[in-house]
Each structure stands twice: as C-alpha cells, then as structure tokens.
Design a protein around this motif. Structure first.
Motif, PDB file in Angstrom:
ATOM      1  N   ALA A 195       7.314  -3.199   9.269  1.00 50.15           N
ATOM      2  CA  ALA A 195       6.504  -3.880   8.262  1.00 50.15           C
ATOM      3  C   ALA A 195       5.137  -4.253   8.827  1.00 50.15           C
ATOM      4  N   SER A 196       5.112  -4.667  10.085  1.00 50.49           N
ATOM      5  CA  SER A 196       3.841  -5.016  10.712  1.00 50.49           C
ATOM      6  C   SER A 196       2.919  -3.805  10.787  1.00 50.49           C
ATOM      7  N   VAL A 197       3.488  -2.653  11.153  1.00 50.66           N
ATOM      8  CA  VAL A 197       2.688  -1.434  11.274  1.00 50.66           C
ATOM      9  C   VAL A 197       2.194  -0.977   9.900  1.00 50.66           C
ATOM     10  N   ILE A 198       3.123  -0.871   8.939  1.00 55.59           N
ATOM     11  CA  ILE A 198       2.747  -0.392   7.601  1.00 55.59           C
ATOM     12  C   ILE A 198       1.804  -1.370   6.921  1.00 55.59           C
ATOM     13  N   GLY A 199       2.078  -2.666   7.052  1.00 56.32           N
ATOM     14  CA  GLY A 199       1.201  -3.670   6.450  1.00 56.32           C
ATOM     15  C   GLY A 199      -0.199  -3.621   7.026  1.00 56.32           C
ATOM     16  N   THR A 200      -0.297  -3.428   8.336  1.00 53.31           N
ATOM     17  CA  THR A 200      -1.610  -3.350   8.978  1.00 53.31           C
ATOM     18  C   THR A 200      -2.390  -2.132   8.494  1.00 53.31           C
ATOM     19  N   PHE A 201      -1.735  -0.971   8.472  1.00 57.14           N
ATOM     20  CA  PHE A 201      -2.416   0.228   8.006  1.00 57.14           C
ATOM     21  C   PHE A 201      -2.782   0.130   6.524  1.00 57.14           C
ATOM     22  N   SER A 202      -1.862  -0.409   5.703  1.00 56.46           N
ATOM     23  CA  SER A 202      -2.115  -0.491   4.260  1.00 56.46           C
ATOM     24  C   SER A 202      -3.275  -1.416   3.944  1.00 56.46           C
ATOM     25  N   ALA A 203      -3.455  -2.456   4.765  1.00 61.29           N
ATOM     26  CA  ALA A 203      -4.535  -3.401   4.504  1.00 61.29           C
ATOM     27  C   ALA A 203      -5.851  -2.996   5.164  1.00 61.29           C
ATOM     28  N   SER A 204      -5.781  -2.269   6.280  1.00 57.33           N
ATOM     29  CA  SER A 204      -7.006  -1.946   7.021  1.00 57.33           C
ATOM     30  C   SER A 204      -7.690  -0.670   6.533  1.00 57.33           C
ATOM     31  N   LEU A 205      -6.904   0.354   6.186  1.00 57.79           N
ATOM     32  CA  LEU A 205      -7.518   1.628   5.804  1.00 57.79           C
ATOM     33  C   LEU A 205      -8.409   1.535   4.563  1.00 57.79           C
ATOM     34  N   PRO A 206      -8.061   0.702   3.527  1.00 55.11           N
ATOM     35  CA  PRO A 206      -8.975   0.597   2.375  1.00 55.11           C
ATOM     36  C   PRO A 206     -10.361   0.064   2.723  1.00 55.11           C
ATOM     37  N   TRP A 207     -10.506  -0.574   3.880  1.00 53.73           N
ATOM     38  CA  TRP A 207     -11.838  -1.001   4.310  1.00 53.73           C
ATOM     39  C   TRP A 207     -12.676   0.184   4.790  1.00 53.73           C
ATOM     40  N   LEU A 208     -12.007   1.309   5.087  1.00 50.78           N
ATOM     41  CA  LEU A 208     -12.688   2.464   5.660  1.00 50.78           C
ATOM     42  C   LEU A 208     -12.809   3.625   4.689  1.00 50.78           C
ATOM     43  N   MET A 209     -11.944   3.636   3.649  1.00 50.51           N
ATOM     44  CA  MET A 209     -11.930   4.785   2.729  1.00 50.51           C
ATOM     45  C   MET A 209     -11.423   4.326   1.359  1.00 50.51           C
ATOM     46  N   SER A 210     -11.357   5.264   0.438  1.00 55.28           N
ATOM     47  CA  SER A 210     -10.861   4.950  -0.905  1.00 55.28           C
ATOM     48  C   SER A 210      -9.428   4.426  -0.836  1.00 55.28           C
ATOM     49  N   VAL A 234      -6.954   4.787  -2.805  1.00 57.25           N
ATOM     50  CA  VAL A 234      -5.978   5.817  -3.162  1.00 57.25           C
ATOM     51  C   VAL A 234      -5.722   6.739  -1.965  1.00 57.25           C
ATOM     52  N   ILE A 235      -6.798   7.179  -1.326  1.00 59.63           N
ATOM     53  CA  ILE A 235      -6.655   8.039  -0.145  1.00 59.63           C
ATOM     54  C   ILE A 235      -5.955   7.276   0.970  1.00 59.63           C
ATOM     55  N   ALA A 236      -6.263   5.994   1.097  1.00 64.87           N
ATOM     56  CA  ALA A 236      -5.647   5.172   2.140  1.00 64.87           C
ATOM     57  C   ALA A 236      -4.131   5.095   1.952  1.00 64.87           C
ATOM     58  N   ASP A 237      -3.683   4.885   0.710  1.00 67.48           N
ATOM     59  CA  ASP A 237      -2.242   4.819   0.442  1.00 67.48           C
ATOM     60  C   ASP A 237      -1.555   6.127   0.800  1.00 67.48           C
ATOM     61  N   VAL A 238      -2.179   7.244   0.412  1.00 74.06           N
ATOM     62  CA  VAL A 238      -1.599   8.554   0.718  1.00 74.06           C
ATOM     63  C   VAL A 238      -1.543   8.762   2.227  1.00 74.06           C
ATOM     64  N   LEU A 239      -2.603   8.387   2.928  1.00 71.68           N
ATOM     65  CA  LEU A 239      -2.665   8.589   4.375  1.00 71.68           C
ATOM     66  C   LEU A 239      -1.595   7.765   5.093  1.00 71.68           C
ATOM     67  N   VAL A 240      -1.352   6.541   4.615  1.00 74.34           N
ATOM     68  CA  VAL A 240      -0.310   5.704   5.219  1.00 74.34           C
ATOM     69  C   VAL A 240       1.045   6.397   5.143  1.00 74.34           C
ATOM     70  N   PHE A 241       1.363   6.950   3.973  1.00 73.26           N
ATOM     71  CA  PHE A 241       2.655   7.609   3.801  1.00 73.26           C
ATOM     72  C   PHE A 241       2.737   8.896   4.615  1.00 73.26           C
ATOM     73  N   VAL A 242       1.638   9.634   4.697  1.00 75.87           N
ATOM     74  CA  VAL A 242       1.631  10.867   5.490  1.00 75.87           C
ATOM     75  C   VAL A 242       1.864  10.541   6.963  1.00 75.87           C
ATOM     76  N   LEU A 243       1.166   9.529   7.475  1.00 77.04           N
ATOM     77  CA  LEU A 243       1.347   9.131   8.874  1.00 77.04           C
ATOM     78  C   LEU A 243       2.768   8.656   9.129  1.00 77.04           C
ATOM     79  N   ALA A 244       3.342   7.917   8.147  1.00 72.88           N
ATOM     80  CA  ALA A 244       4.719   7.438   8.299  1.00 72.88           C
ATOM     81  C   ALA A 244       5.704   8.603   8.338  1.00 72.88           C
TER      82      ALA A 244
END
Length: 287
Positions: free
Chosen positions: A241-256, A258-268
């Motif tokens: 949860a710490s890893v997924i929560g961190t990525f889910s909250a941080s990536l939208p600061w860097l990109m769209s 929608v793309i951030a959500d997809v990228l989180v799942f792809v990395l997982a």
C-alpha cells in the motif's frame, strides 16, 4: 521549491488513505486466504454512514465513530451468512464478494440518487508554515492511519486474540483441536477488515465527497497493493500500500492523471511477474 513540500504532504496523505483501505483488505486476504471484492463498497458504506449521521444534524465526528461499528457489524453478518460458504473455493469467494459489493453499491446509488454529496471536514482550515499551507484534515488522516496501523500490529502480534488468529491461519485443524473456535475467529477477522474499510470511508468522504462509485478506485488500488506487498503477513499489504499509494499520488504531479494510473498498474504487473510472492512473502493459508 514551495511546491515540493506540498507535493510530499499530498503523497503522504493519499498514501495513508490507501494504507487504511488496504489494511482491512490485507488482513482478510492474509488471515483468511480470500480476496474480499466487496471491500471497496465497505469503504462506500463508511462514507454513507458518516453522511447519514451528518444529515440528521449530528456531529460529523460521531458519524465517523459510528461508521466502522456499523460496517464491521454488517461484515460480521455477511461472513456468517454468505462468505464462509466460499472458503473452500477462493475463486468463487471472489465472485461472491464481488456480487455482494455490486448489490451494496447499487443500493447506495439508489439512496443518494446518483448525486455527489458533501460532508464537511471535522477539523477545517490549514496549517501554515512560512508561505506553505497544509490541509489540517489530511494531516489528521495521516496521524489516524499511523495509530490504526500500530494498534492493528499490537493486536495481532501481542494479544491472545492475535495469537488465536495466527494459530487459525497456520493450522486450523490443530487450532480447533486446541479449543479455538476458528469459525468465530474468521467472523471477527472479516468484521475487523470491514470495519477498517468503513473507517477509511468515513475519513475520506470530506475529501472526495460521497458518490456511488467512491470505493471502486480504492478497491482496485488495494487489490494491486496486496499483490505487490505479498499475502500471508501483516507487513506485506502495508508495504504494498505504501508503494502503490506513493506512486499513485506522485506520478500525477509529473504527467496526466489518466496516464499515471495506467503506468502504476503496468509497473505493478511487471513487478508481480518477476516477484509473484510480493515484497514480503508470508505463509499461505492452509485450511
């Protein structure tokens, strides 16, 4: 530079929300060997109970206290009547709990009329440090999450109830022969996981508002977090949860977003492919 501390605070607060949701899901998955696909709707119910209490003129904190009690009690009843029939078939359990969640979601959708309903923050305003402003309620969520994590760990690791839970997980037959009521342990464990989801819903409804699909996003993230963290231990789902929560909250600061959500799942998915046991592997449930 001012945006960096705010971004870190937002990441921590969102990560805390995901941890709180996953904590209940992880306890059920690790201790009982099934994935509760109604967990997102338990989050929704916690938010709805909080809204109901507020709508009749009672204080919001009272609703937040009532939410985990009500949702936990419902989880206890559902485990007794429905869920326990599926322990021998985990795939069927997933479908059964998904059906329960669908029923709960559509009932709530009918009750609120498909609207977005707001609940005020019990502690409003912000904390000002220099030129930076941090939302007070998000900070409260982080603190409550840390306290709940610590209390859950102490309960499972250092109490007689936790010992019985772990015994029922490791060797149910031996636990029953030792006089432990494994049926009651499973009911209480499921109810505890539901109560944690209800608490999560109560805490986040002032931030995200109440709507029928509130729990879906957190269910998906919670499921991925449990898989990344590993099933069979307390620490695994929390780490995931710490890893997924961190990525889910941080990536939208860097990109769209929608793309951030997809990228989180792809990395997982990539991570799970190469390490299927998760970050922290534990013993599986052996019934």
């Amino acid at each position: 530079m001012d945006t960096l501390p705010i971004a870190i605070f937002e990441i921590l607060s969102f990560g805390a929300i995901v941890v709180l949701v996953v904590l209940g899901l992880g306890i059920i998955a690790s201790m009982m060997g099934i994935f509760n696909f109604a967990q997102g709707e338990f989050v929704l119910l916690g938010a709805y109970v909080t809204y109901l209490v507020h709508s009749v003129g009672l204080p919001v904190p009272l609703g937040m206290l009532a939410a985990p009690v009500v949702v936990g009690a419902l989880g206890f009843i559902l485990e007794k009547l429905v869920v326990r029939r599926f322990y021998a078939a985990p795939i069927v359990a997933m479908l059964g709990t998904y059906a329960l969640g669908l029923i709960i979601r559509e009932v709530v959708r009918g009750l609120i009329g498909g609207l977005y309903l707001s609940v005020p923050e019990p502690i409003g305003g912000s904390i000002t440090i220099g030129s930076l402003h941090f939302a007070t309620w998000r900070g409260v969520i982080v603190i409550i999450t840390l306290l709940v994590m610590a209390a859950s760990h102490v309960l499972l690791a250092y109490t007689s109830f936790g010992l019985r839970v772990r015994a029922s997980l490791e060797n149910p037959s031996l636990a029953r022969a030792s006089g432990i009521s494994t049926g009651m342990i499973y009911s209480l464990t499921f109810a505890s996981g539901a109560a944690l989801a209800g608490l999560a819903g109560a805490l986040i409804v002032p931030v995200f508002s109440l709507f029928a699909d509130l729990g879906i996003r957190f269910l998906i993230q919670g499921f991925v977090a449990v898989m990344v963290g590993g099933v069979g231990s307390f620490a695994g789902p929390v780490a995931g949860a710490s890893v997924i929560g961190t990525f889910s909250a941080s990536l939208p600061w860097l990109m769209s977003p929608v793309i951030a959500d997809v990228l989180v799942f792809v990395l997982a998915i990539i991570f799970i492919k190469f390490r299927p046991q998760g970050l922290i592997s534990g013993r599986g449930v052996n019934r």
